[in-house]
Design a protein around this motif. Structure first.
Motif, PDB file in Angstrom:
ATOM      1  N   GLU A 114      -3.467 -10.221  -3.894  1.00  0.00           N
ATOM      2  CA  GLU A 114      -2.523  -9.805  -4.938  1.00  0.00           C
ATOM      3  C   GLU A 114      -3.247  -9.476  -6.241  1.00  0.00           C
ATOM      4  N   VAL A 115      -4.348 -10.197  -6.511  1.00  0.00           N
ATOM      5  CA  VAL A 115      -5.150  -9.843  -7.688  1.00  0.00           C
ATOM      6  C   VAL A 115      -5.694  -8.423  -7.545  1.00  0.00           C
ATOM      7  N   ALA A 116      -6.163  -8.068  -6.338  1.00  0.00           N
ATOM      8  CA  ALA A 116      -6.683  -6.721  -6.116  1.00  0.00           C
ATOM      9  C   ALA A 116      -5.587  -5.673  -6.273  1.00  0.00           C
ATOM     10  N   ARG A 117      -4.394  -5.963  -5.769  1.00  0.00           N
ATOM     11  CA  ARG A 117      -3.285  -5.015  -5.951  1.00  0.00           C
ATOM     12  C   ARG A 117      -2.889  -4.899  -7.415  1.00  0.00           C
ATOM     13  N   GLY A 118      -2.913  -6.025  -8.118  1.00  0.00           N
ATOM     14  CA  GLY A 118      -2.630  -5.966  -9.547  1.00  0.00           C
ATOM     15  C   GLY A 118      -3.650  -5.140 -10.305  1.00  0.00           C
ATOM     16  N   LEU A 119      -4.925  -5.245  -9.911  1.00  0.00           N
ATOM     17  CA  LEU A 119      -5.954  -4.413 -10.539  1.00  0.00           C
ATOM     18  C   LEU A 119      -5.723  -2.936 -10.246  1.00  0.00           C
ATOM     19  N   PHE A 120      -5.347  -2.629  -8.996  1.00  0.00           N
ATOM     20  CA  PHE A 120      -5.046  -1.242  -8.656  1.00  0.00           C
ATOM     21  C   PHE A 120      -3.870  -0.730  -9.486  1.00  0.00           C
ATOM     22  N   THR A 121      -2.842  -1.554  -9.667  1.00  0.00           N
ATOM     23  CA  THR A 121      -1.676  -1.155 -10.465  1.00  0.00           C
ATOM     24  C   THR A 121      -2.055  -0.969 -11.930  1.00  0.00           C
ATOM     25  N   ALA A 122      -2.916  -1.856 -12.454  1.00  0.00           N
ATOM     26  CA  ALA A 122      -3.346  -1.722 -13.854  1.00  0.00           C
ATOM     27  C   ALA A 122      -4.169  -0.444 -14.055  1.00  0.00           C
ATOM     28  N   CYS A 123      -5.053  -0.131 -13.102  1.00  0.00           N
ATOM     29  CA  CYS A 123      -5.819   1.115 -13.201  1.00  0.00           C
ATOM     30  C   CYS A 123      -4.903   2.333 -13.102  1.00  0.00           C
ATOM     31  N   LEU A 124      -3.853   2.221 -12.285  1.00  0.00           N
ATOM     32  CA  LEU A 124      -2.876   3.317 -12.207  1.00  0.00           C
ATOM     33  C   LEU A 124      -2.146   3.485 -13.537  1.00  0.00           C
ATOM     34  N   ALA A 125      -1.826   2.377 -14.203  1.00  0.00           N
ATOM     35  CA  ALA A 125      -1.186   2.453 -15.521  1.00  0.00           C
ATOM     36  C   ALA A 125      -2.096   3.131 -16.538  1.00  0.00           C
ATOM     37  N   LEU A 126      -3.387   2.810 -16.507  1.00  0.00           N
ATOM     38  CA  LEU A 126      -4.324   3.468 -17.425  1.00  0.00           C
ATOM     39  C   LEU A 126      -4.483   4.945 -17.085  1.00  0.00           C
ATOM     40  N   HIS A 127      -4.396   5.275 -15.801  1.00  0.00           N
ATOM     41  CA  HIS A 127      -4.441   6.691 -15.407  1.00  0.00           C
ATOM     42  C   HIS A 127      -3.234   7.447 -15.960  1.00  0.00           C
ATOM     43  N   ILE A 128      -2.069   6.809 -15.989  1.00  0.00           N
ATOM     44  CA  ILE A 128      -0.878   7.445 -16.549  1.00  0.00           C
ATOM     45  C   ILE A 128      -1.014   7.626 -18.056  1.00  0.00           C
ATOM     46  N   ALA A 129      -1.600   6.640 -18.741  1.00  0.00           N
ATOM     47  CA  ALA A 129      -1.685   6.689 -20.202  1.00  0.00           C
ATOM     48  C   ALA A 129      -2.860   7.504 -20.709  1.00  0.00           C
ATOM     49  N   ALA A 130      -3.817   7.858 -19.843  1.00  0.00           N
ATOM     50  CA  ALA A 130      -5.046   8.506 -20.313  1.00  0.00           C
ATOM     51  C   ALA A 130      -4.829   9.900 -20.898  1.00  0.00           C
ATOM     52  N   PRO A 131      -4.066  10.817 -20.264  1.00  0.00           N
ATOM     53  CA  PRO A 131      -3.977  12.188 -20.822  1.00  0.00           C
ATOM     54  C   PRO A 131      -3.445  12.237 -22.245  1.00  0.00           C
ATOM     55  N   ALA A 132      -2.456  11.426 -22.567  1.00  0.00           N
ATOM     56  CA  ALA A 132      -1.877  11.430 -23.906  1.00  0.00           C
ATOM     57  C   ALA A 132      -2.463  10.342 -24.807  1.00  0.00           C
ATOM     58  N   SER A 181       0.824  -1.212   0.000  1.00  0.00           N
ATOM     59  CA  SER A 181       0.000   0.000   0.000  1.00  0.00           C
ATOM     60  C   SER A 181       0.854   1.256   0.000  1.00  0.00           C
ATOM     61  N   ARG A 182       1.988   1.250   0.732  1.00  0.00           N
ATOM     62  CA  ARG A 182       2.840   2.441   0.785  1.00  0.00           C
ATOM     63  C   ARG A 182       3.393   2.779  -0.602  1.00  0.00           C
ATOM     64  N   THR A 183       3.859   1.760  -1.312  1.00  0.00           N
ATOM     65  CA  THR A 183       4.415   1.995  -2.652  1.00  0.00           C
ATOM     66  C   THR A 183       3.345   2.449  -3.634  1.00  0.00           C
ATOM     67  N   LEU A 184       2.193   1.785  -3.626  1.00  0.00           N
ATOM     68  CA  LEU A 184       1.146   2.120  -4.588  1.00  0.00           C
ATOM     69  C   LEU A 184       0.595   3.525  -4.359  1.00  0.00           C
ATOM     70  N   LEU A 185       0.412   3.904  -3.105  1.00  0.00           N
ATOM     71  CA  LEU A 185      -0.118   5.237  -2.833  1.00  0.00           C
ATOM     72  C   LEU A 185       0.911   6.318  -3.149  1.00  0.00           C
ATOM     73  N   GLN A 186       2.188   6.026  -2.959  1.00  0.00           N
ATOM     74  CA  GLN A 186       3.210   7.000  -3.370  1.00  0.00           C
ATOM     75  C   GLN A 186       3.232   7.178  -4.883  1.00  0.00           C
ATOM     76  N   LEU A 187       3.084   6.082  -5.630  1.00  0.00           N
ATOM     77  CA  LEU A 187       3.028   6.195  -7.088  1.00  0.00           C
ATOM     78  C   LEU A 187       1.811   6.999  -7.523  1.00  0.00           C
ATOM     79  N   LYS A 188       0.683   6.757  -6.864  1.00  0.00           N
ATOM     80  CA  LYS A 188      -0.510   7.538  -7.178  1.00  0.00           C
ATOM     81  C   LYS A 188      -0.303   9.018  -6.849  1.00  0.00           C
TER      82      LYS A 188
END
Length: 528
Positions: free
Chosen positions: A244-262, A200-207
């Motif tokens: 871990e599936v839930a964390r992977g989903l959170f990471t995948a949604c974060l990846a789509l959030h990064i790719a969305a503006p461009a 959670s610490r790593t994922l929230l920092q990336l967000k």
């Protein structure tokens, strides 16, 4: 599953083990009076008035100071001082403390205030990381920190990027160490490793970093390492349980959030979502081998095949209501330990929505047919293998239709890669029969169109007259220049002649003056 989950959290626990212990001690020391357990016995309604002094004394001892925050707060020299100041306080007082620190140490008041604010920015980022690792996660406190971090990032941009890059470098090192350690333990399968998902610490920092810095830039000193770290986690970590599936989903949604503006394509996120949908199909469980992360056909899966197959079958599965999975459920430890069919269907709904968003980002591109071919196939097999509830079945069919339409339009808009000059015959050159004149005379115009011939003749005469006029003008200009030079030289000669006469007269007068008025013939002076 519990063993792999413990291995996946080792890096997060090692990251803040000392700071968390110290922060918990500080929180216990600075606990808010309203959160302290009451040790008094129930009394009559007038009892609170009798023990008001005792309660106030307990509050003073618990907070080691006044209940209210001081109005002038200097910048803390270390994180421990700031943690001790805000420990046990609600989000409103945390916001008030930050506001007073910024106001008392404004850059307009002193020359060294900007350096102090840079130090304070690093303290706030560290406090965010410490709060992100707590259980349960204090989302209200994190939301209170984000606006101030956004404001201060614009005030100290270079220092904020340096702080973010330093933390990202440590996160990269921890993930690489976890992947390398797991791969050494699993020598039989070194293609993929399990139990290494970020906590959670790593994922929230990336967000947080994707919120503070722009993600639309092609290259950015902060968001580019964030995207690399997210892609590395999605491509090399294997989910072995629901947490871990839930964390992977959170990471995948974060990846789509990064790719969305461009509107970029994030292939690691799409691959993880496809592998997650594969794990819901019962056929993948039957075809899976004993090892984690791979199947009998040699395909590498980021989710263990057959992991998310529901226990209910047939019509019984359609009656199960999908659970609503929140951010706290995804990131908190131990919340998703018991994975039932409702939770699995809730995660399936999130995965389908994320896949639809990925398709929306790739619409209108030329690669959408090939990039989502596996997703189209797994959606069809998922609809044939499971009888999902009505809302999930509608979502699945909508995403499947959306992918089919995007692939069809992409293929229809393609142009064959051929050379244009080979596709059509060259245009022939026009040929005319030659025309001969028996009595040809040089200089005569044989154009059958007499009007056009007369026009050409007049143009030639006009050009000839123009050349003659220009020649005469040049002659006149030369003559006028010669006359001007002659007149000027005559005037100069007359002026020189008058000057000579004048100087000659002056010399005669000077000589007469010296000779005594006899023009140089003084009889009293004899010549020697």
């Amino acid at each position: 599953a519990s063993g792999s989950e413990g291995e996946g959290e080792e890096s997060e626990k090692e990251e803040g083990e000392d700071d968390e212990g110290e922060l918990k001690a500080l929180q216990h020391e600075r606990a808010h009076p309203k959160e302290l357990p009451s040790t008094s016995k129930p009394t009559a309604p007038e009892a609170p008035r009798q023990r008001g002094a005792q309660q106030q004394q307990q509050e003073q001892e618990a907070l080691e100071g006044p209940l209210d925050l001081p109005f002038t707060i200097p910048v803390p020299e270390a994180y421990e001082s700031f943690a001790k100041l805000v420990a046990g306080r609600p989000p409103g007082q945390l916001t008030l403390a930050i506001q007073r620190i910024r106001a008392f140490n404004s850059a307009a008041l002193a020359t060294d205030s900007k350096k102090k604010l840079q130090i304070f920015y690093g303290i706030l980022v560290q406090h965010f990381a410490m709060l992100a690792g707590e259980v349960p996660i204090p989302l209200a406190h994190l939301d209170a920190l984000v606006p101030w971090l956004l404001t201060m990032t614009g005030e100290v941009p270079f220092y904020s990027a340096t702080v973010a890059r330093t933390r990202l470098a440590r996160l990269h090192e921890r993930l690489s160490a976890a992947l390398t350690g797991n791969s050494q333990q699993q020598k039989q399968q070194d293609k993929a490793v399990a139990g290494t998902w970020p906590g959670s610490r790593t994922l929230l920092q990336l967000k947080l970093f994707t919120t503070l810095f722009p993600t639309s830039d092609k290259r950015h000193p902060v968001t580019t390492p964030v995207a690399l770290l997210v892609g590395k986690a999605l491509s090399q970590c294997v989910a072995t349980d629901a947490a871990e599936v839930a964390r992977g989903l959170f990471t995948a949604c974060l990846a789509l959030h990064i790719a969305a503006p461009a509107k970029r394509h994030f292939p690691e996120a799409t691959t993880f979502l496809v592998d997650l949908l594969h794990s819901y199909c019962p056929s993948s469980q039957a075809s899976s081998a004993g090892s984690k992360g791979s199947t009998t056909d040699g395909a590498i899966r980021r989710v263990v095949p057959g992991l998310m197959v529901p226990a209910a079958k047939g019509a019984g599965l359609s009656k199960v209501s999908p659970a609503k999975v929140g951010l706290t459920d995804v990131l908190a430890e131990g919340v998703l330990a018991q994975c039932d069919d409702a939770l699995k269907l809730g995660l399936l709904g999130i995965a389908l929505q994320a896949l639809g968003r990925a398709c929306h980002l790739a619409e209108g591109t030329e690669y959408v047919s090939e990039a989502f071919s596996a997703a189209r196939a797994v959606l069809k097999s998922l609809g044939a293998a499971l009888k999902l509830p009505a809302e999930l079945e509608t979502l699945r069919s909508d995403v499947s239709k959306k992918l089919e339409e995007a692939a069809r339009s992409s293929v229809a808009g393609r142009v064959p890669l051929v050379q244009s000059w080979r596709s059509r015959a060259p245009a022939p050159v026009k040929e005319y029969n030659p025309r001969f004149e028996d009595d040809f005379a040089l200089g005569r115009d044989y154009d059958p169109d007499r009007e056009r011939a007369e026009q050409r003749k007049l143009k030639r005469q006009l050009a000839k007259e123009k050349r003659g006029a220009m020649r005469e003008l040049r002659k006149d200009a030369v003559f006028m220049a010669q006359e001007r030079d002659r007149e000027k030289s005559q005037v100069d000669a007359e002026r020189l002649e008058s000057e000579r006469k004048f100087y000659s007269e002056l010399q005669v007068q000077a000589a007469d003056l010296k000779s005594g008025g006899q023009r140089g013939m003084n009889p009293h002076k004899k010549k020697k």
